[in-house]
Scaffold this active site. Structure first.
Site, short mmCIF file in Angstrom:
data_model
loop_
_atom_site.label_atom_id
_atom_site.label_comp_id
_atom_site.label_asym_id
_atom_site.label_seq_id
_atom_site.Cartn_x
_atom_site.Cartn_y
_atom_site.Cartn_z
N ASP A 256 -5.87 -3.82 -2.31
CA ASP A 256 -4.85 -3.50 -1.32
C ASP A 256 -4.23 -4.73 -0.66
OD1 ASP A 256 -3.48 -2.33 0.94
OD2 ASP A 256 -4.74 -0.56 0.65
N SER B 105 0.83 -1.20 0.00
CA SER B 105 0.00 0.00 0.00
C SER B 105 0.87 1.26 0.00
CB SER B 105 -0.97 -0.05 1.18
OG SER B 105 -2.08 0.78 0.97
#
Length: 263
Positions: A156, A40
């Site tokens: 993610d 991320s």
């Protein structure tokens, strides 16, 4: 003979600015990793760093950011399977590092994303570095899932591997330093009733439980570090100088320890 050093930069949204400060402090101490992984926001910082963008250049750009600078609303969110696009974020990264393939990086780098089809973490280390980092950052429900390589639905990486340490071991790192900017879940931060806040809260609970278990096991990790960021909200782009300073302070404090581990 010195051992190879790998640094894993964990997910963390706005709190991930601490990664830039941490890397700046290590550079000042003459420490340069042999391998870097990210998830991320950690993937974005790691990608830029491994492409040769200095922590100072990242700091100057990052501290001026607003949420509107990096996101754009989807006109058809249900059709696109996400409220926002990352077109603006991609442009900023391209301006800083250019269009690079993983093979062109100065430091070997990889990032993790979550494959919605296979339901597992996947390692991204080939092709466009920017597209891989953004795939690693695609919060489900917030951003449109990414299509990358053989994968059609990537979101993610924090859902499955918030701090990618095992991947560093596979890359050849002998000493592994993990930097987790999220730490434990803030238990009194509850959803306000909006759908987006509820989705984000669910993700926070899931990845905090998984990461807590991993932290206790210290799987392949030589040093697990967590900058003291208090109750800073990862989803609000304020207090960015504070996050940078706390990351820098942590790097200064742990630099000699890392040198000792490397030998």
């Amino acid at each position: 003979m010195k051992k190879t050093l790998g640094i894993a930069l964990g997910a963390g949204g706005a709190r991930g600015i601490a990664h830039i400060g941490f890397l700046a402090a290590l550079e000042e101490a003459g420490i340069r990793p042999d391998f870097v992984t990210g998830c991320s926001m950690g993937a974005i910082v790691g990608a830029l760093y491994c492409a040769g963008v200095s922590p100072l250049a990242m700091k100057e750009r990052a501290l001026s950011l607003k949420l509107s600078d990096i996101t754009a609303l989807n006109l058809s969110p249900f059709k696109m399977n996400g409220l926002m696009r990352m077109k603006k974020a991609r442009k900023i990264m391209s301006e800083l590092m250019g269009e690079k393939d993983f093979s062109q990086l100065e430091i070997p780098f990889a990032c993790v994303a979550t494959d919605l089809v296979g339901g597992k973490a996947v390692l991204l280390n080939e092709g466009s570095v920017i597209d891989a980092a953004l795939a690693s950052s695609s919060i489900p429900g917030v951003f449109t899932p990414a299509c990358f390589g053989e994968y059609d639905l990537l979101v993610d990486g924090c859902i499955t591997e918030r701090v990618p340490t095992r991947e560093l071991y596979g890359m050849g790192a002998e000493i592994i330093v993990a930097v987790d900017v999220l730490g434990d879940l803030i238990t009194d931060r509850m959803p306000t009733g909006q759908l987006l806040n509820t989705v984000l809260r669910v993700i926070d609970i899931m990845d905090t439980r998984a990461t807590r278990h991993k932290r206790l096991l210290r799987d392949h990790v030589s040093l697990w570090l967590e900058p003291d960021l208090g109750d800073m909200d990862q989803y609000k782009f304020k207090d960015l100088p504070f996050a940078y300073e706390r990351g820098y302070r942590l790097g200064k404090k742990k630099a000699e320890k890392i040198k000792h581990l490397v030998g």
